[in-house]
Design an enzyme around this catalytic site. Sequence first.
Site, mmCIF file in Angstrom:
data_model
loop_
_atom_site.group_PDB
_atom_site.id
_atom_site.type_symbol
_atom_site.label_atom_id
_atom_site.label_comp_id
_atom_site.label_asym_id
_atom_site.label_seq_id
_atom_site.Cartn_x
_atom_site.Cartn_y
_atom_site.Cartn_z
ATOM 1 N N TYR A 118 0.904 -1.277 0.064
ATOM 2 C CA TYR A 118 -0.031 -0.209 0.153
ATOM 3 C C TYR A 118 0.951 1.271 0.083
ATOM 4 O O TYR A 118 1.911 1.153 0.661
ATOM 5 C CB TYR A 118 -1.028 0.105 1.307
ATOM 6 C CG TYR A 118 -1.437 1.399 1.420
ATOM 7 C CD1 TYR A 118 -2.786 1.575 0.905
ATOM 8 C CD2 TYR A 118 -0.923 2.295 2.334
ATOM 9 C CE1 TYR A 118 -3.491 2.658 1.078
ATOM 10 C CE2 TYR A 118 -1.865 3.496 2.233
ATOM 11 C CZ TYR A 118 -3.273 3.669 1.614
ATOM 12 O OH TYR A 118 -3.741 4.911 1.886
ATOM 13 N N GLU A 206 -3.608 7.289 -3.901
ATOM 14 C CA GLU A 206 -3.763 5.979 -3.269
ATOM 15 C C GLU A 206 -3.432 4.998 -3.989
ATOM 16 O O GLU A 206 -4.525 4.890 -5.101
ATOM 17 C CB GLU A 206 -4.689 6.062 -2.253
ATOM 18 C CG GLU A 206 -4.983 4.806 -1.378
ATOM 19 C CD GLU A 206 -6.059 4.837 -0.693
ATOM 20 O OE1 GLU A 206 -6.163 4.920 0.592
ATOM 21 O OE2 GLU A 206 -7.247 4.183 -1.119
#
Length: 397
Positions: A118, A206
């Site tokens: 991530y 993101e």
Amino acid sequence: MNLHEYQGKLILAKYGVNVQRGYVASNAEEAVLKAKQLTQDTGTGWHVIKAQIHAGGRGKGGGVKLAKNLDQVKEIAGQIIGMDLITPQTPPTGKRVHQVLVAEDVYYPGESETSEFYVSVLLNRATGRNMVMYSTEGGMDIEEVAEKTPHLIFTEEIDPALGLQGFQARKIAFNLGLSGEAFKQMVKFIDALYKAYIGSDASMFEINPVLKTSDNKIVAVDAKVDLDDNALYRHADLAEFRDIREENPIEVEAKEVGLNYVDLDGTVGCMVNGAGLAMATMDLIKYAGFEPANFLDVGGTADAKRVETAFRIILKDPNVKAILINIFGGIVRCDRVAQGIVDAYKNMGDSINVPIIVRLQGTNAEVAKQLIDESGMPILSAVQFQEAADQVKAALS
């Protein structure tokens, strides 16, 4: 302004970020054509069909599926396009899917195991600095990771005067447990990602997951991007990415007439001038035991036409049971606002079927209260904050 995955990937690719390649399609037949083109361009044998909506968790709702041949591409695309996709980030009724991204399969077998990470870039409002937030737990809900295993989330703050430094990108790659070619690729990935964030005036990038492929490439498999609306005047090309089909139709209409409106879940509509007073008004409503139905800032002017437009927009929400108008007469005189409210009420006739509570303070506030009280209209006037809250409570009890 939120972007679709394929739009975010276009920005990333422009800045040199390695992305999972794909083409967008609006129907099943077009999806097959795009799949053929993608196979020709990349050599991929399988295709990932991804619903394009402004919400995360698409896979959980059945919006991301793998197609192993062209017949499956057509079948899956036909199923996804037109569906109301429900995810943890959509309204209960879901969001209608108008297009899909036909993407290459990047989870192919090779010399090593694949790994998911991530990585995001956003502003740390506590320090006023941009930061890179990253974790080895890619592919999962980052909120769940933060709650259950916070030690697996790392942050790297960026000095705005210096920008992202090489040692910081290397530190990120090291903390992700990478080595060799994958380490070098991640360093390049982080550097390019930060440049994309700065160059596009974004509020957030993101990437979840960032994939280490079996041949040690680093690839952005997804892209969730939020651009700063206030900077879009510098990016005419990015402003064209706006998809109003994904936005609240009431908010779109309000924006077109110059009103700052945000739809909320409560029952008390708000009409206020100034963002700070609007926030205080919403607090007032909550202290009275209710929830605000919207944030609406009419700005420095509140003539009859603008007030009437605001009324009509607020009343488009069927959940609104009362409207609280809270105006401070600094730039605009309270008596002019009061006359605007009365005129708007007369113009709208029976279309206003909820109680109206008006609190005006500032220049000519006493004259304004007299105008409202003597108008013959069923409008309740207040002077103090608490008095307005009490009238809202009485109207809804």
